[in-house]
Design an enzyme around this catalytic site. Sequence first.
Site, PDB file in Angstrom:
ATOM      1  N   LYS A   1       0.401  -1.595   0.219  1.00 35.71           N
ATOM      2  CA  LYS A   1      -0.164  -0.389  -0.221  1.00 35.71           C
ATOM      3  C   LYS A   1       1.368   1.366   0.108  1.00 35.71           C
ATOM      4  O   LYS A   1       0.601   1.814  -0.457  1.00 35.71           O
ATOM      5  CB  LYS A   1      -1.564   0.491   1.408  1.00 35.71           C
TER       6      LYS A   1
ATOM      7  N   ARG B   1      -9.627   1.700   8.949  1.00 37.89           N
ATOM      8  CA  ARG B   1      -9.096   0.142   9.702  1.00 37.89           C
ATOM      9  C   ARG B   1      -9.938  -0.844  10.299  1.00 37.89           C
ATOM     10  O   ARG B   1      -9.932  -2.084  10.170  1.00 37.89           O
ATOM     11  CB  ARG B   1      -7.869   0.034  10.094  1.00 37.89           C
TER      12      ARG B   1
ATOM     13  N   ARG C   1      11.536  -6.613   4.976  1.00 33.84           N
ATOM     14  CA  ARG C   1      10.977  -5.506   4.454  1.00 33.84           C
ATOM     15  C   ARG C   1      12.433  -4.273   5.129  1.00 33.84           C
ATOM     16  O   ARG C   1      12.235  -4.703   6.516  1.00 33.84           O
ATOM     17  CB  ARG C   1       9.910  -4.554   4.499  1.00 33.84           C
TER      18      ARG C   1
ATOM     19  N   ARG D   1      11.743  -2.112  10.843  1.00 37.27           N
ATOM     20  CA  ARG D   1      10.135  -2.158  11.605  1.00 37.27           C
ATOM     21  C   ARG D   1       9.880  -2.915  12.806  1.00 37.27           C
ATOM     22  O   ARG D   1       9.887  -4.298  12.262  1.00 37.27           O
ATOM     23  CB  ARG D   1       9.224  -1.516  10.861  1.00 37.27           C
TER      24      ARG D   1
ATOM     25  N   ARG E   1      -0.460  -8.510  13.269  1.00 37.11           N
ATOM     26  CA  ARG E   1      -0.975  -7.758  12.697  1.00 37.11           C
ATOM     27  C   ARG E   1      -2.067  -8.593  11.211  1.00 37.11           C
ATOM     28  O   ARG E   1      -2.925  -7.856  10.813  1.00 37.11           O
ATOM     29  CB  ARG E   1      -0.383  -6.617  11.737  1.00 37.11           C
TER      30      ARG E   1
HETATM   31  P1  AMP Z   1       0.936   0.816   9.088  1.00 39.79           P
HETATM   32  O1  AMP Z   1       2.429   1.527   8.428  1.00 39.79           O
HETATM   33  O2  AMP Z   1      -0.082   1.152   8.279  1.00 39.79           O
HETATM   34  O3  AMP Z   1       1.372  -0.644   9.049  1.00 39.79           O
HETATM   35  O4  AMP Z   1       0.607   1.547  10.544  1.00 39.79           O
HETATM   36  C1  AMP Z   1       1.680   1.105  11.546  1.00 39.79           C
HETATM   37  C2  AMP Z   1       0.675   0.826  12.768  1.00 39.79           C
HETATM   38  O5  AMP Z   1      -0.215   2.251  13.140  1.00 39.79           O
HETATM   39  C3  AMP Z   1      -0.634  -0.001  12.784  1.00 39.79           C
HETATM   40  O6  AMP Z   1       0.116  -1.322  13.192  1.00 39.79           O
HETATM   41  C4  AMP Z   1      -1.235   0.289  13.880  1.00 39.79           C
HETATM   42  O7  AMP Z   1      -1.040  -0.065  15.020  1.00 39.79           O
HETATM   43  C5  AMP Z   1      -1.492   1.631  13.510  1.00 39.79           C
HETATM   44  N1  AMP Z   1      -2.455   1.890  12.807  1.00 39.79           N
HETATM   45  C6  AMP Z   1      -1.962   2.910  11.738  1.00 39.79           C
HETATM   46  N2  AMP Z   1      -3.455   3.318  11.154  1.00 39.79           N
HETATM   47  C7  AMP Z   1      -3.695   2.640  12.058  1.00 39.79           C
HETATM   48  C8  AMP Z   1      -5.630   3.037  11.940  1.00 39.79           C
HETATM   49  N3  AMP Z   1      -6.001   3.337  10.949  1.00 39.79           N
HETATM   50  N4  AMP Z   1      -6.485   2.420  12.977  1.00 39.79           N
HETATM   51  C9  AMP Z   1      -5.050   2.384  13.794  1.00 39.79           C
HETATM   52  N5  AMP Z   1      -4.086   1.651  14.521  1.00 39.79           N
HETATM   53  C10 AMP Z   1      -3.429   2.500  13.288  1.00 39.79           C
END
Ligand code: AMP
Length: 216
Positions: A13, A88, A127, A160, A171
């Site tokens: 994404k 989400r 990654r 990460r 996740r």
């Molecule tokens: P991502 O980089 O999109 O994978 O986001 C990393 C982490 O940020 C996720 O695993 C959540 O802990 C938090 N996060 C990101 N977007 C959201 C969201 N829309 N709602 C809740 N937590 C989020």
Amino acid sequence: MRLVLVGPPGAGKGTQAQFLASHFGIPHISTGDIFRANLKEGTPLGVEAKGFMDRGELVPDSVTNEMVRDRLTHDDVVNGFLLDGFPRNVVQAQVLRAMLAEKKNPLNAVLELSIEKSEIIARLSGRRVCRNCGNTAHLLFDPPSVDGVCNGCQGELYQREDDKEEVVTRRLEVYEEQTAPIVDFYRSEGLLITISATGSVGDITERAITALSRVH
Ligand code: AMP
């Protein structure tokens, strides 16, 4: 163009969002990036989000929704936006719909990146992210020229915390339980476009642009 990108962790994404945002001339709004930036700066928001992120859990809706509400008041969203990582869950999707209805600017489309589970694990475990500029590299698919060093800015590449195997598993569970239902939500709203997220980055971008060219 007001667009949401949805797909499991590792579907690409973030990478696609950068290309699509630049193609359509709209800002790329990644809630994960905003949380990570806050974490790096040590802000109260970052401190609050950290535990959830480290465990692969969602940050509570109250915090996330207000952060997005604020972001959508910035001047750069007048011609649209690309949301990556938000919504989400179904509650966030409903809150977003209400926020945009208030502005009389509903979403134009939701693009789903679809990918097999077995490929996700391979993608996420390789990654690496640049500590300095946030760009991503991949040990197998897009290796850096020098080990551990970002090709773009020479910053340090790191894995990460939430790309480590135990957290990735959580996740994926969180995606299945909480995020996958928004796909049905958007299908019933008539907004969903699904494309395959396997193949080269360029092929996927082309597929996405072709699919989105039919959206008004
Ligand atoms: P991502 O980089 O999109 O994978 O986001 C990393 C982490 O940020 C996720 O695993 C959540 O802990 C938090 N996060 C990101 N977007 C959201 C969201 N829309 N709602 C809740 N937590 C989020």
